[in-house]
Design an enzyme around this catalytic site. Structure first.
Site, PDB file in Angstrom:
ATOM      1  N   LYS A  24       0.765  -1.290  -0.027  1.00  0.00           N
ATOM      2  CA  LYS A  24      -0.062   0.071   0.154  1.00  0.00           C
ATOM      3  C   LYS A  24       0.952   1.321  -0.023  1.00  0.00           C
ATOM      4  O   LYS A  24       0.578   2.235  -0.360  1.00  0.00           O
ATOM      5  CB  LYS A  24      -1.031   0.061   1.268  1.00  0.00           C
ATOM      6  CG  LYS A  24      -2.102  -0.875   0.912  1.00  0.00           C
ATOM      7  CD  LYS A  24      -3.354  -0.653   2.112  1.00  0.00           C
ATOM      8  CE  LYS A  24      -4.183  -1.655   1.807  1.00  0.00           C
ATOM      9  NZ  LYS A  24      -5.387  -1.703   2.942  1.00  0.00           N
ATOM     10  N   LYS A  78     -10.434  -3.084  -4.971  1.00  0.00           N
ATOM     11  CA  LYS A  78     -11.233  -1.763  -5.354  1.00  0.00           C
ATOM     12  C   LYS A  78     -10.291  -0.898  -5.904  1.00  0.00           C
ATOM     13  O   LYS A  78     -10.619   0.059  -6.588  1.00  0.00           O
ATOM     14  CB  LYS A  78     -11.465  -1.069  -3.961  1.00  0.00           C
ATOM     15  CG  LYS A  78     -12.342  -2.045  -2.941  1.00  0.00           C
ATOM     16  CD  LYS A  78     -12.514  -1.528  -1.611  1.00  0.00           C
ATOM     17  CE  LYS A  78     -12.968  -2.286  -0.443  1.00  0.00           C
ATOM     18  NZ  LYS A  78     -13.198  -1.839   0.640  1.00  0.00           N
ATOM     19  N   LYS A  88      -4.960 -10.022  -7.381  1.00  0.00           N
ATOM     20  CA  LYS A  88      -6.430 -10.261  -6.490  1.00  0.00           C
ATOM     21  C   LYS A  88      -7.253  -9.230  -7.165  1.00  0.00           C
ATOM     22  O   LYS A  88      -6.868  -8.029  -7.388  1.00  0.00           O
ATOM     23  CB  LYS A  88      -5.885  -9.836  -4.948  1.00  0.00           C
ATOM     24  CG  LYS A  88      -6.650 -10.054  -3.965  1.00  0.00           C
ATOM     25  CD  LYS A  88      -5.910  -9.659  -2.564  1.00  0.00           C
ATOM     26  CE  LYS A  88      -6.195  -8.166  -2.408  1.00  0.00           C
ATOM     27  NZ  LYS A  88      -5.494  -7.595  -1.267  1.00  0.00           N
TER      28      LYS A  88
END
Ligand code: TYM
Length: 348
Positions: A119, A214, A211
């Site tokens: 992230k 969003k 994966k």
């Protein structure tokens, strides 16, 4: 002689971030299990808004997203009267226990967290301290209720291991006051991750190696919980596959990530396993399989989308559910936090 380890009352806790549209991965990896586990356990389900602000959020969008996740919980079949549905920021004990855990967890443990590395990306110096500390807050979410079972997708496995490490270290560091206060050999349980079934890691429809998420720019990579029947049919039709027909058994899915993903999604939606799906579709081309998959998906998801639309028009109802849930959550968390303060030695 050391005190015996207590038997903890089974309690389920899990959380979802209010950071945009829920997708099929969230639904199959988490929500379906949330609904399942409420039949056998007491459950606490949380909209983790404190986690959401570890990356920048537009305040009005955050408000809408908190209501949206609560609506998704209810629309998926969670009974907010029998169980607890609330948002994290309304129970101050989550942040309070996180501070105590900040002083238990080790820097080296957090440095190993792969999700932070993903992230934060290359610009790590510019990531918020909250993003780095995210897994400690997650441990406190679970342990402030002394929860024993945590249904999550596969991507949360490492965070659950850290939660167990923190619980174990707290129990060891404070063994004497824990025993003296009558809690036996452990104040916190070592919570068990519940990562089961054919869709614990739903992959992108465009790339079987990534994966479903969003944050992926292409909307064709995911099915949103609120997609209509046409969007679902189109996304499944365009989903990446390979030129071979479907194999007859699970072994034959090896090295075929896109086929594996679609078969896993089918199995999870149908409430069966991959072997059963392949018994029906093995040897066929992807075309009829995709048609059946899109139909199944529409059948399962469209009632949820319709209920979410209905709930979106009634924010006062959602806010009432969250307030009531927060009050009940706070009662449990406050009692546990009092015990933690005594164990740590704070005067109160
Ligand atoms: P979040 O909001 O990213 O995702 C919510 C849940 O959806 C699962 N999930 C998936 N499962 C299968 N395939 C996928 N592609 C996929 N993408 C997401 C996640 O594993 C998760 O179960 N850190 C958590 C939120 C959290 C939490 C907690 C969870 C905060 N505190 C305490 C459990 C207990 C998260 O980011 O979830």
């Amino acid at each position: 002689m050391s005190a015996p380890a207590p038997a903890f009352k089974p309690l389920v806790f899990s959380g979802v971030q209010p950071t945009g549209n829920l997708h099929l991965g969230n639904y199959l990896g988490a929500l379906v299990k949330f609904v399942d586990m409420q039949k056998t356990h007491d459950c606490v389900y949380c909209v983790v808004d404190l986690h959401a602000i570890t990356v920048a959020q537009e305040p009005r969008e955050l408000t809408a997203n908190i209501r949206e996740i609560a609506a998704a919980f209810i629309a998926s079949g969670i009974d907010a009267k029998k169980h607890i549905v609330f948002n994290q920021s309304q129970v101050a004990e989550h942040a309070e226990l996180a501070w105590v855990f900040n002083c238990v967890a080790r820097l080296g443990w957090l440095n190993r967290m792969t999700q932070f590395k993903e992230k934060a990306g290359k610009d790590r110096e510019n990531a918020s301290i909250g993003l780095y500390d995210y897994p400690v807050l997650m441990a406190s979410d679970i342990l402030v209720y002394r929860a024993t079972h945590v249904p999550v997708g596969d991507d949360q496995k490492q965070h659950l291991e850290l939660t167990r490490d923190i619980a174990q270290k707290f129990n060891n560091d404070y063994a004497a006051p824990i025993a003296a206060a009558g809690h036996g050999a452990a104040f916190f349980p070592l919570p068990e991750p519940i990562i089961q079934g054919p869709a614990t890691r739903v992959m992108s429809l465009r790339d079987g190696g990534k994966k479903m998420s969003k944050s992926e720019p292409s909307d064709y990579s995911r099915i949103n919980l609120t997609d209509d029947a046409d969007a679902i049919a189109q996304k499944i039709r365009k989903a990446k596959t390979d030129p071979e027909p479907l194999p007859g058994d699970v072994e034959g899915l090896k090295g075929r990530p896109e086929a594996d993903n679609l078969v896993g999604i089918f199995a999870a939606l149908a409430g069966t396993d991959k072997a059963t799906v392949l018994r029906d579709f093995g040897g066929q081309t992807f075309s009829p399989f995709k048609t059946a998959l899109a139909d199944l998906m529409v059948t399962k998801l469209s009632p949820i989308a319709a209920e979410m639309r209905r709930l979106r028009a009634d924010p006062a109802f959602i806010d009432g559910v969250l307030r009531d849930g927060s009050d009940r959550a706070r009662a449990i968390a406050a009692a546990n936090m009092k015990a933690v303060k005594d164990i740590v030695g704070f005067v109160r």
